[in-house]
Design an enzyme around this catalytic site. Structure first.
Site, PDB file in Angstrom:
ATOM      1  N   ASN A 220      39.667 -11.293  42.097  1.00 34.33           N
ATOM      2  CA  ASN A 220      39.843  -9.986  42.715  1.00 34.33           C
ATOM      3  C   ASN A 220      39.822  -8.933  41.609  1.00 34.33           C
ATOM      4  OD1 ASN A 220      40.444 -10.538  45.706  1.00 34.33           O
ATOM      5  ND2 ASN A 220      41.747 -12.009  44.613  1.00 34.33           N
ATOM      6  N   GLU A 221      38.631  -8.422  41.367  1.00 30.42           N
ATOM      7  CA  GLU A 221      38.421  -7.488  40.264  1.00 30.42           C
ATOM      8  C   GLU A 221      38.931  -6.097  40.649  1.00 30.42           C
ATOM      9  OE1 GLU A 221      37.825  -8.793  37.603  1.00 30.42           O
ATOM     10  OE2 GLU A 221      36.077 -10.111  37.530  1.00 30.42           O
ATOM     11  N   PRO A 222      39.026  -5.182  39.667  1.00 27.15           N
ATOM     12  CA  PRO A 222      39.486  -3.823  39.975  1.00 27.15           C
ATOM     13  C   PRO A 222      38.754  -3.226  41.174  1.00 27.15           C
ATOM     14  CG  PRO A 222      39.265  -4.107  37.613  1.00 27.15           C
ATOM     15  CD  PRO A 222      38.723  -5.362  38.240  1.00 27.15           C
TER      16      PRO A 222
ATOM     17  N   THR B  59      34.985  -9.705  32.688  1.00 31.21           N
ATOM     18  CA  THR B  59      35.199 -11.102  33.107  1.00 31.21           C
ATOM     19  C   THR B  59      34.004 -11.963  32.714  1.00 31.21           C
ATOM     20  OG1 THR B  59      36.550 -10.377  34.973  1.00 31.21           O
ATOM     21  CG2 THR B  59      35.577 -12.584  35.124  1.00 31.21           C
TER      22      THR B  59
END
Ligand code: PGA
Length: 290
Positions: free
Chosen positions: A173-175, A192
């Site tokens: 769950n990236e920014p 990432t």
């Protein structure tokens, strides 16, 4: 085996908010080493598995990959081999998987889990779940919905293990990921991918996408433990534990969970206010003010 002080041992204290002597918005335990921390977390997982066994029920674990949980899995394997801990009543759901990737690929998270845990304990193969990175694109959404349904059918996750990426991600769950997000296909953050590029022999070979449990899926777990080791995690640990709750740092959403612990080693704790600027809190701050 013990963290800095008994009061910092997450396994001796119940859920709590930050104490007046800290800036953290989550219960956070600092251990001298990642090995000691991993042993403490493994003991807790073993206790959960055994108590479920005694009730004839399944323990449902949410599992993470990456370098962080390696020492935890090694300790769980040791407990199986040397102390008779059985995984017959355990079901697991992994957080994420690269996409696209074949399960047999040496860098797939399915392969990682087999190599570091599943192949060394007596867990039933059918009880282990990792999102399928080989699902055809047209059926990925259906696969993600089915993953959520399987978690629900298992009774929900009892104990979720998390690492934290330098983007502040939990799972992938990236920014920008919403608090209400569920299992879905996502695009990986450039940082990432850079961090993973060593595993794939260069950034050009590193997958651009992944399937991940959502923030909401993770927050639905009954208990959550986030692990972080090393100086390179110190800044993001401080941001997630002391900063505002924001989709820009998805680990910060954990501040809203009522049974979460951050478990870190001394290096990963190094940027916390209680270590970096201790005069801002507690007795020292009182002296400065008076
Ligand atoms: P790491 O990755 O355990 O390899 O540091 C953690 C993460 O990206 O969640």
């Amino acid at each position: 085996m013990m963290p800095d002080s008994p009061s910092e041992n997450p396994f001796m204290t119940g859920p709590s908010t930050a104490t007046p002597s800290r800036f953290e918005h989550v219960p956070l335990a600092v251990f001298q080493s990642s090995a000691e921390a991993s042993q403490a977390v493994a003991r807790d997982i073993a206790a959960l598995i055994r108590s479920k066994q005694a009730e004839g029920r399944t323990a449902v674990l949410g599992l993470a990959t990456g370098s962080t949980p390696l020492s935890l899995y090694a300790e769980l394997v040791r407990l199986h081999r040397e102390e008779g801990l059985s995984f017959k009543n355990v079901a697991t759901f992994n957080l994420d998987e690269y996409y696209p990737i074949q399960p047999g690929h040496p860098r797939s998270y399915r392969h990682f889990m087999q190599a570091h845990l599943f192949d060394h304990v007596d867990i039933e193969a059918g009880n282990t779940h990792v999102p399928d990175g080989s699902a055809p694109l047209a059926s990925v959404d259906a696969h993600c919905r089915e993953y959520e349904r399987q978690i629900e059918a298992a009774g929900g996750i009892d104990f979720q293990v998390l690492g934290i990426g330098r983007t502040g991600h939990i799972g992938f769950n990236e920014p920008g990921s919403a608090r209400r997000s569920r299992t879905r296909r996502v695009t990986l953050d450039p940082l990432t991918r850079r961090d993973a590029s060593g595993d794939f022999g260069g950034e050009e070979n590193t997958p651009r996408h992944a399937i991940t449990m959502g923030v909401r899926t993770i927050l639905d777990a009954r208990r959550i433990v986030l692990l972080a080791w090393g100086q390179h995690k110190a800044e993001i640990v401080r941001t997630a534990a002391e900063g505002p709750v924001t989709p820009q740092v998805t680990a910060s959403f954990l501040q809203e969970h009522d049974n979460v612990h951050f478990v870190v080693d001394r290096a990963a704790a190094g940027a916390l206010t209680r270590y970096r600027t201790p005069w801002l809190i507690g007795a020292l701050a009182d002296q400065v003010r008076s």
